[in-house]
Scaffold this motif. Structure first.
Motif, PDB file in Angstrom:
ATOM      1  N   LEU A   1       0.824  -1.212   0.000  1.00  0.00           N
ATOM      2  CA  LEU A   1       0.000   0.000   0.000  1.00  0.00           C
ATOM      3  C   LEU A   1       0.858   1.262   0.000  1.00  0.00           C
ATOM      4  CD1 LEU A   1      -2.885  -0.952   2.463  1.00  0.00           C
ATOM      5  CD2 LEU A   1      -3.035  -0.684  -0.011  1.00  0.00           C
ATOM      6  N   ASN A   2       1.934   1.268   0.778  1.00  0.00           N
ATOM      7  CA  ASN A   2       2.813   2.440   0.800  1.00  0.00           C
ATOM      8  C   ASN A   2       3.523   2.627  -0.538  1.00  0.00           C
ATOM      9  OD1 ASN A   2       2.171   3.039   3.452  1.00  0.00           O
ATOM     10  ND2 ASN A   2       3.816   1.792   4.287  1.00  0.00           N
ATOM     11  N   MET A   3       3.965   1.538  -1.146  1.00  0.00           N
ATOM     12  CA  MET A   3       4.591   1.642  -2.465  1.00  0.00           C
ATOM     13  C   MET A   3       3.591   2.125  -3.507  1.00  0.00           C
ATOM     14  SD  MET A   3       6.887  -1.856  -2.398  1.00  0.00           S
ATOM     15  CE  MET A   3       7.413  -1.637  -4.097  1.00  0.00           C
ATOM     16  N   LEU A   4       2.351   1.663  -3.388  1.00  0.00           N
ATOM     17  CA  LEU A   4       1.313   2.123  -4.306  1.00  0.00           C
ATOM     18  C   LEU A   4       1.046   3.609  -4.118  1.00  0.00           C
ATOM     19  CD1 LEU A   4      -0.848   1.420  -6.421  1.00  0.00           C
ATOM     20  CD2 LEU A   4      -2.394   0.855  -4.540  1.00  0.00           C
ATOM     21  N   ALA A   5       1.068   4.059  -2.872  1.00  0.00           N
ATOM     22  CA  ALA A   5       0.853   5.482  -2.615  1.00  0.00           C
ATOM     23  C   ALA A   5       1.945   6.325  -3.248  1.00  0.00           C
ATOM     24  CB  ALA A   5       0.798   5.733  -1.109  1.00  0.00           C
ATOM     25  N   ILE A   6       3.203   5.906  -3.110  1.00  0.00           N
ATOM     26  CA  ILE A   6       4.313   6.652  -3.713  1.00  0.00           C
ATOM     27  C   ILE A   6       4.183   6.680  -5.230  1.00  0.00           C
ATOM     28  CG2 ILE A   6       6.815   6.670  -4.023  1.00  0.00           C
ATOM     29  CD1 ILE A   6       7.054   5.456  -1.236  1.00  0.00           C
ATOM     30  N   ARG A   7       3.814   5.556  -5.809  1.00  0.00           N
ATOM     31  CA  ARG A   7       3.676   5.487  -7.262  1.00  0.00           C
ATOM     32  C   ARG A   7       2.533   6.370  -7.745  1.00  0.00           C
ATOM     33  NH1 ARG A   7       5.371   2.205 -11.353  1.00  0.00           N
ATOM     34  NH2 ARG A   7       3.975   1.944 -13.129  1.00  0.00           N
TER      35      ARG A   7
END
Length: 316
Positions: free
Chosen positions: A300-306
Motif C-alpha cells: 500500500l505504501n509503495m502504491l501510494a508513492i507510485r
C-alpha cells in the motif's frame, strides 16, 4: 591602523577582506550527525522488525504449507485438528478496509473541500481542532463506542438486516469515522497547495464555485487526495482494538457485514496475550500473519508513492 589576520585581504582578492570563518562549523556537523543517525535508526528498526517476523515465520512454514496458508478458508489455530487458511482472516481485514473507505473517503474529502473552498476563516479555525481531537481519541474508546452505541444505531437505520452484538460492518464503519481526519487533513493540504491563479482563471471564464471546486481544485490536488486515501487504507489495515472489540472474534470466510469476523490484527492481538508456549506452531502463526500484514502495508505504501508520482501536478 592594523588589519585583523582573519580579515586580511588575500593576494588574489582585489583588496577585499577574507570573510571566511577561521574555525570549522562544528554546529552544522553535529546537526548533520544527528539527522544521519536518525535515518540510520529508522532503517535499522525496519530491518529488525522484518527479521523478527521472518525467522519465526520460516519455522511456521516448515510445519504448514505456504499454499495451504495462502489459499485455505478455514482457520482454527490452536485446536486439535488445526487449520491455517489465512483467507478467513484476510477477508475480515479486507472488509474493514472496504467499509472504512466507504465512510472516510466521502466524509473526509467533503470536509476538506468545504473547509478549503467554502468555509469562512472562523469556521475553519473552529472545525480543524475538532478533527485533530477525533484523530487523537484512543482506539479502545472508539471500540467501546462502536460496540455499545454505534451498533444499536446501525440496527435501527438498517432494520431489514439481522445485526448481532458483533459485526464486521460496524467495526469498519467505526474505523472509517476514525480515519476521517487523515483523509481530510491531507486532502486539505493538497487543495491548499493549488495556486489561486487557477481558481481566478476559472472564475473569470464564468465558472461557478461548485465547478471550480470539483473540476479545478480537486483534479489539481488529485495526487495528494490519492495519498490520503491510501494512508487511510493503511491505517484501517493495521487497526486492532476497534476490530477486536466491535468486529467479534469468529474466524470465518464471509463477506456478510452483519457477521462477526476475525481480522488479522485482531487475531494477533487476541493470540499474543494468551498462554501459548513459545516455539509451537500456534505461537509461530502470530509472526506468519504479522509478516503477511507487513507485506500488505508495504504494498500500500509503495502504491501510494507510485500514485503520487504519477498524478503529481507541478506549478511554477
Amino acid at each position: 591602523m592594523t588589519t585583523s589576520p582573519d580579515l586580511a585581504a588575500p593576494p588574489d582578492s582585489g583588496g577585499l577582506p577574507n570573510l571566511r570563518p577561521s574555525s570549522p562549523r562544528y554546529g552544522e556537523k553535529i546537526i548533520f550527525g544527528i539527522l544521519a543517525g536518525s535515518a540510520v535508526i529508522s532503517v535499522a528498526t525496519t530491518v529488525a522488525i522484518v527479521l523478527s517476523l521472518i525467522m519465526p515465520s520460516l519455522d511456521f512454514f516448515r510445519d504448514v504449507s505456504i499454499v495451504e496458508f495462502l489459499t485455505g478458508t478455514e482457520w482454527s489455530a490452536g485446536f486439535q485438528d488445526a487449520q491455517y487458511g489465512v483467507l478467513a482472516l484476510l477477508s475480515g481485514t479486507i472488509q474493514v478496509v472496504f467499509y472504512s473507505l466507504l465512510v472516510s473517503i466521502p466524509v473526509g474529502l467533503g470536509v476538506a473541500i468545504y473547509l478549503n473552498e467554502y468555509a469562512p476563516d472562523w469556521v475553519r479555525r473552529a472545525v480543524t481542532p475538532v478533527l485533530e481531537i477525533l484523530a487523537g481519541v484512543p482506539t479502545v474508546a472508539i471500540g467501546l463506542w462502536a460496540l455499545y452505541a454505534l451498533t444499536p444505531i446501525v440496527a435501527d437505520l438498517l432494520p431489514f438486516l439481522e445485526w448481532g452484538t458483533y459485526s464486521i460492518g460496524v467495526a469498519g464503519l467505526a474505523v472509517g469515522l476514525m480515519s476521517v481526519p487523515i483523509v481530510s487533513s491531507v486532502s486539505q493540504d493538497a487543495l491548499r497547495a493549488v495556486p489561486d491563479s487557477l481558481r481566478q482563471g476559472a472564475f473569470a471564464l464564468g465558472s461557478t464555485k461548485r465547478e471550480v471546486s470539483i473540476k479545478i481544485a480537486v483534479p489539481a490536488a488529485f495526487s495528494g487526495i490519492v495519498a490520503s486515501i491510501i494512508l487511510a487504507a493503511s491505517r484501517a489495515v493495521g487497526e486492532t482494538m476497534i476490530v477486536l472489540m466491535a468486529g467479534g472474534g469468529r474466524p470465518q470466510f464471509t463477506f456478510d457485514p452483519t457477521e462477526p469476523v476475525l481480522a488479522m490484527t485482531s487475531f494477533i492481538g487476541q493470540t499474543a496475550t494468551g498462554d501459548i508456549a513459545a516455539g509451537t506452531t500456534t505461537y509461530d502463526t502470530i509472526f506468519a500473519v504479522g509478516l503477511l500484514l507487513f507485506t500488505i502495508t508495504l504494498i500500500l505504501n509503495m502504491l501510494a508513492i507510485r500514485m503520487v508520482r504519477r498524478f503529481r501536478e507541478v506549478y511554477e
